[in-house]
Design a protein around this motif. Structure first.
Motif, mmCIF file in Angstrom:
data_model
loop_
_atom_site.group_PDB
_atom_site.id
_atom_site.type_symbol
_atom_site.label_atom_id
_atom_site.label_comp_id
_atom_site.label_asym_id
_atom_site.label_seq_id
_atom_site.Cartn_x
_atom_site.Cartn_y
_atom_site.Cartn_z
ATOM 1 N N UNK A 141 3.070 5.720 -3.448
ATOM 2 C CA UNK A 141 4.689 6.438 -3.831
ATOM 3 C C UNK A 141 4.976 6.991 -5.498
ATOM 4 N N UNK A 142 3.813 5.015 -5.050
ATOM 5 C CA UNK A 142 4.170 5.097 -6.902
ATOM 6 C C UNK A 142 2.620 6.103 -8.053
ATOM 7 N N UNK A 143 1.908 6.916 -7.439
ATOM 8 C CA UNK A 143 0.697 7.804 -7.660
ATOM 9 C C UNK A 143 1.534 8.845 -7.686
ATOM 10 N N UNK A 144 2.137 9.016 -6.302
ATOM 11 C CA UNK A 144 2.330 10.475 -5.991
ATOM 12 C C UNK A 144 3.776 10.915 -7.508
ATOM 13 N N UNK A 145 5.010 9.521 -7.552
ATOM 14 C CA UNK A 145 5.469 9.447 -8.690
ATOM 15 C C UNK A 145 5.047 10.541 -9.838
ATOM 16 N N UNK A 146 3.989 9.077 -10.062
ATOM 17 C CA UNK A 146 3.234 9.171 -11.691
ATOM 18 C C UNK A 146 2.681 11.268 -12.084
ATOM 19 N N UNK A 147 1.975 11.415 -10.808
ATOM 20 C CA UNK A 147 1.411 12.676 -10.390
ATOM 21 C C UNK A 147 2.710 13.989 -10.851
ATOM 22 N N UNK A 148 3.856 13.271 -9.813
ATOM 23 C CA UNK A 148 5.119 14.301 -10.819
ATOM 24 C C UNK A 148 5.519 14.047 -11.924
ATOM 25 N N UNK A 149 5.870 12.291 -12.425
ATOM 26 C CA UNK A 149 6.272 12.918 -13.389
ATOM 27 C C UNK A 149 5.043 13.036 -14.789
ATOM 28 N N UNK A 150 4.254 13.304 -14.720
ATOM 29 C CA UNK A 150 3.256 13.749 -15.302
ATOM 30 C C UNK A 150 2.952 15.538 -15.677
ATOM 31 N N UNK A 151 3.242 16.240 -14.497
ATOM 32 C CA UNK A 151 3.587 18.018 -14.503
ATOM 33 C C UNK A 151 5.004 17.806 -14.950
ATOM 34 N N UNK A 173 1.039 -1.077 -0.049
ATOM 35 C CA UNK A 173 -0.093 -0.040 0.043
ATOM 36 C C UNK A 173 1.221 1.127 -0.198
ATOM 37 N N UNK A 174 2.216 1.455 0.677
ATOM 38 C CA UNK A 174 2.823 2.368 0.870
ATOM 39 C C UNK A 174 3.007 2.564 -0.759
ATOM 40 N N UNK A 175 4.149 1.754 -1.517
ATOM 41 C CA UNK A 175 4.778 1.300 -2.575
ATOM 42 C C UNK A 175 3.682 2.441 -3.279
ATOM 43 N N UNK A 176 2.631 2.357 -3.597
ATOM 44 C CA UNK A 176 1.723 2.112 -4.335
ATOM 45 C C UNK A 176 1.229 3.476 -4.020
#
Length: 215
Positions: free
Chosen positions: A155-165, A150-153
């Motif tokens: 983090x992945x969502x946060x990284x995806x949002x940063x990557x999208x930005x 759950x923690x990794x998920x």
């Protein structure tokens, strides 16, 4: 003979009572019977049993002979009557002795089977307990892994949002670069035009200077 039979019968009855009821002597009796059934013990027991069967058969044969004489004579004399009672008592005691021996053998066998069954059940219980403990340990590990997933998920969502930005920022930069590139191309074209104009003006100036020198 009768005294020996009575002693053996009472001994076997006491042995049966010791096997039936759980007392401190029961373990010693079981160990003793285990030793008797090993090595030459079974041969000795079989020999004694066979001797009793032979003596019992002899008593029954004597009883049959006395009965036959009584039928032939039509009357039972006192001697035959005493012998008949004696043989009947001996046959009854020997039969009862053999029956008690069989009971002791079966009781010992079933007690050993029960002990083995209890040991097997204890081993199975220990295995089930260890399995349950292992299962509980695996459950805790699974819970920990679930939390980590759950923690990794997240983090992945946060990284995806940063990557999208960052992707949007990169697109905007590409647009700016493209605009600057077009602007620089326009500047280059304008520079080339100015160079050509400058070249033509110089050519005209040189022609004017030559014409003025000639005149």
């Amino acid at each position: 003979m009768l005294h020996l039979l009575y002693t053996a019968i009472f001994s076997e009855m006491l042995l049966i009572l010791t096997l039936v009821f759980k007392t401190p002597l029961r373990k010693l009796v079981i160990i003793s019977l285990d030793r008797v059934k090993r090595g030459r013990g079974p041969i000795v027991v079989s020999t004694v049993g066979a001797t009793l069967v032979v003596v019992l058969s002899s008593s029954l044969y004597s009883m049959a002979k006395i009965q036959q004489r009584t039928l032939e004579a039509g009357i039972l004399n006192p001697t035959d009557q005493v012998l008949m009672s004696k043989h009947m008592l001996e046959a009854s005691l020997m039969g009862f002795l053999l029956f008690l021996s069989l009971m002791i053998d079966r009781l010992h066998h079933y007690i050993r089977e029960l002990r083995l069954l209890r040991k097997t059940m204890e081993a199975i219980k220990k295995q089930s307990r260890s399995f349950e403990d292992g299962k509980n340990g695996h459950t805790e590990e699974l819970k920990t892994l679930t939390e980590e997933i759950a923690t990794l998920k997240s983090k992945i969502k946060k990284l995806e949002s940063e990557c999208e930005a960052k992707g949007h920022a990169a697109k905007s930069l590409e647009t700016e670069v493209e605009a600057h590139k077009k602007q620089s191309e326009g500047f280059l074209m304008e520079y080339d035009r100015l160079l050509e104009d400058n070249q033509s003006l110089r050519s005209q100036l040189q022609s004017l200077e030559q014409s003025s020198l000639q005149s």
